[in-house]
Motif scaffolding. Structure first.
Motif, PDB file in Angstrom:
ATOM      1  N   LEU A  90      -9.094  36.400 -11.577  1.00  0.00           N
ATOM      2  CA  LEU A  90      -7.680  36.095 -11.337  1.00  0.00           C
ATOM      3  C   LEU A  90      -7.315  36.253  -9.867  1.00  0.00           C
ATOM      4  O   LEU A  90      -6.560  35.431  -9.317  1.00  0.00           O
ATOM      5  N   SER A  91      -7.850  37.263  -9.204  1.00  0.00           N
ATOM      6  CA  SER A  91      -7.580  37.448  -7.774  1.00  0.00           C
ATOM      7  C   SER A  91      -8.148  36.283  -6.965  1.00  0.00           C
ATOM      8  O   SER A  91      -7.473  35.748  -6.074  1.00  0.00           O
ATOM      9  N   GLY A  92      -9.365  35.908  -7.256  1.00  0.00           N
ATOM     10  CA  GLY A  92      -9.972  34.776  -6.560  1.00  0.00           C
ATOM     11  C   GLY A  92      -9.198  33.494  -6.781  1.00  0.00           C
ATOM     12  O   GLY A  92      -8.967  32.716  -5.852  1.00  0.00           O
ATOM     13  N   LEU A  93      -8.752  33.286  -8.009  1.00  0.00           N
ATOM     14  CA  LEU A  93      -7.975  32.094  -8.348  1.00  0.00           C
ATOM     15  C   LEU A  93      -6.654  32.069  -7.585  1.00  0.00           C
ATOM     16  O   LEU A  93      -6.291  31.057  -6.973  1.00  0.00           O
ATOM     17  N   LEU A  94      -5.942  33.178  -7.585  1.00  0.00           N
ATOM     18  CA  LEU A  94      -4.647  33.262  -6.907  1.00  0.00           C
ATOM     19  C   LEU A  94      -4.803  33.076  -5.389  1.00  0.00           C
ATOM     20  O   LEU A  94      -4.065  32.304  -4.774  1.00  0.00           O
ATOM     21  N   ILE A  95      -5.758  33.758  -4.794  1.00  0.00           N
ATOM     22  CA  ILE A  95      -5.977  33.634  -3.346  1.00  0.00           C
ATOM     23  C   ILE A  95      -6.410  32.205  -3.003  1.00  0.00           C
ATOM     24  O   ILE A  95      -5.961  31.624  -2.014  1.00  0.00           O
ATOM     25  N   GLY A  96      -7.255  31.612  -3.846  1.00  0.00           N
ATOM     26  CA  GLY A  96      -7.678  30.227  -3.626  1.00  0.00           C
ATOM     27  C   GLY A  96      -6.519  29.254  -3.677  1.00  0.00           C
ATOM     28  O   GLY A  96      -6.413  28.351  -2.848  1.00  0.00           O
ATOM     29  N   VAL A  97      -5.617  29.430  -4.641  1.00  0.00           N
ATOM     30  CA  VAL A  97      -4.440  28.562  -4.747  1.00  0.00           C
ATOM     31  C   VAL A  97      -3.571  28.708  -3.507  1.00  0.00           C
ATOM     32  O   VAL A  97      -3.107  27.707  -2.935  1.00  0.00           O
ATOM     33  N   LEU A  98      -3.343  29.940  -3.063  1.00  0.00           N
ATOM     34  CA  LEU A  98      -2.504  30.159  -1.883  1.00  0.00           C
ATOM     35  C   LEU A  98      -3.102  29.505  -0.641  1.00  0.00           C
ATOM     36  O   LEU A  98      -2.384  28.821   0.118  1.00  0.00           O
ATOM     37  N   PHE A  99      -4.388  29.701  -0.406  1.00  0.00           N
ATOM     38  CA  PHE A  99      -5.025  29.062   0.743  1.00  0.00           C
ATOM     39  C   PHE A  99      -5.047  27.540   0.594  1.00  0.00           C
ATOM     40  O   PHE A  99      -4.871  26.810   1.574  1.00  0.00           O
ATOM     41  N   GLY A 100      -5.248  27.057  -0.614  1.00  0.00           N
ATOM     42  CA  GLY A 100      -5.239  25.613  -0.850  1.00  0.00           C
ATOM     43  C   GLY A 100      -3.891  24.996  -0.542  1.00  0.00           C
ATOM     44  O   GLY A 100      -3.802  23.934   0.077  1.00  0.00           O
ATOM     45  N   VAL A 101      -2.823  25.667  -0.979  1.00  0.00           N
ATOM     46  CA  VAL A 101      -1.468  25.188  -0.674  1.00  0.00           C
ATOM     47  C   VAL A 101      -1.260  25.157   0.836  1.00  0.00           C
ATOM     48  O   VAL A 101      -0.739  24.182   1.394  1.00  0.00           O
ATOM     49  N   ALA A 152      -3.638  22.848  -3.741  1.00  0.00           N
ATOM     50  CA  ALA A 152      -3.657  23.956  -4.699  1.00  0.00           C
ATOM     51  C   ALA A 152      -4.801  23.799  -5.704  1.00  0.00           C
ATOM     52  O   ALA A 152      -5.476  24.771  -6.039  1.00  0.00           O
ATOM     53  N   ALA A 153      -5.011  22.578  -6.178  1.00  0.00           N
ATOM     54  CA  ALA A 153      -6.085  22.337  -7.149  1.00  0.00           C
ATOM     55  C   ALA A 153      -7.458  22.601  -6.526  1.00  0.00           C
ATOM     56  O   ALA A 153      -8.312  23.255  -7.140  1.00  0.00           O
ATOM     57  N   ALA A 154      -7.671  22.109  -5.302  1.00  0.00           N
ATOM     58  CA  ALA A 154      -8.951  22.336  -4.635  1.00  0.00           C
ATOM     59  C   ALA A 154      -9.149  23.829  -4.367  1.00  0.00           C
ATOM     60  O   ALA A 154     -10.240  24.373  -4.569  1.00  0.00           O
ATOM     61  N   GLY A 155      -8.091  24.492  -3.919  1.00  0.00           N
ATOM     62  CA  GLY A 155      -8.170  25.928  -3.672  1.00  0.00           C
ATOM     63  C   GLY A 155      -8.433  26.717  -4.939  1.00  0.00           C
ATOM     64  O   GLY A 155      -9.162  27.715  -4.921  1.00  0.00           O
ATOM     65  N   ALA A 156      -7.852  26.272  -6.046  1.00  0.00           N
ATOM     66  CA  ALA A 156      -8.068  26.959  -7.324  1.00  0.00           C
ATOM     67  C   ALA A 156      -9.544  26.914  -7.718  1.00  0.00           C
ATOM     68  O   ALA A 156     -10.102  27.914  -8.185  1.00  0.00           O
ATOM     69  N   TRP A 157     -10.188  25.760  -7.529  1.00  0.00           N
ATOM     70  CA  TRP A 157     -11.607  25.654  -7.871  1.00  0.00           C
ATOM     71  C   TRP A 157     -12.446  26.583  -7.008  1.00  0.00           C
ATOM     72  O   TRP A 157     -13.340  27.266  -7.508  1.00  0.00           O
ATOM     73  N   TRP A 158     -12.174  26.594  -5.696  1.00  0.00           N
ATOM     74  CA  TRP A 158     -12.928  27.484  -4.820  1.00  0.00           C
ATOM     75  C   TRP A 158     -12.659  28.946  -5.153  1.00  0.00           C
ATOM     76  O   TRP A 158     -13.572  29.769  -5.166  1.00  0.00           O
ATOM     77  N   GLY A 159     -11.410  29.261  -5.409  1.00  0.00           N
ATOM     78  CA  GLY A 159     -11.071  30.637  -5.763  1.00  0.00           C
ATOM     79  C   GLY A 159     -11.723  31.080  -7.054  1.00  0.00           C
ATOM     80  O   GLY A 159     -12.198  32.218  -7.173  1.00  0.00           O
TER      81      GLY A 159
END
Length: 157
Positions: A96-107, A67-74
């Motif tokens: 916010l959309s990029g952050l949320l989508i990044g967290v989801l993909f990271g998870v 989730a943390a890695a995905g958040a940075w990319w998002g």
């Protein structure tokens, strides 16, 4: 200078130290004494890999790291897309959309990656390569001068 059979890579040995910081301090001393340090090489020998175990890897930690890695990319992608937004609200929305989508993909990727190991490596660690000895090598034309200076360095303390 090309290496030959009679002279090892880096020249001839003029000093040997147990730790890298000691070898670095010796070369720094040579530099302070106006020695042409471009003729010097530090070579680490007796290499070994040291792996420091930092903790247990669990589902929670794997998912949180993903989730943390995905958040940075998002966040990065959201900022890039935000450049093209027309107003402030659209800019915030893209971030916010990029952050949320990044967290989801990271998870998702964190969970899939952890599941793929099937419990074979349930720990986290940091690896490093260390040498047992650090030799200071020098061009033979400057070796005697380097040895004399390093003898003064060793007497210094």
């Amino acid at each position: 200078m090309a290496a030959s059979v009679s002279m090892p890579l880096g020249g001839v040995q003029v000093g040997s130290y147990d730790r890298y910081d000691q070898a670095q301090a010796a070369v720094d001393f040579l530099s302070d004494e106006k020695f042409p340090v471009e003729n010097v090489t530090i070579i680490g020998s007796d290499l070994k890999q040291v792996e420091k175990v930092t903790g247990r890897l669990t589902w929670g930690r794997a998912i949180a790291a993903g989730a943390a890695a995905g958040a940075w990319w998002g966040l990065f992608v959201g900022l890039l897309l935000g450049i093209f937004s027309a107003d402030g609200a659209a800019w915030i929305g893209s971030i916010l959309s990029g952050l949320l989508i990044g967290v989801l993909f990271g998870v998702l990727f964190g969970a899939v990656g952890y599941a793929a190991t099937r419990g074979r490596r349930d720990f986290t660690s940091l690896s490093t390569i260390v040498a047992g000895r650090y030799d200071i090598m020098c061009d033979p034309a400057y070796a005697e001068q380097a040895r004399a200076l390093l003898a003064r360095f060793s007497l210094r303390g």
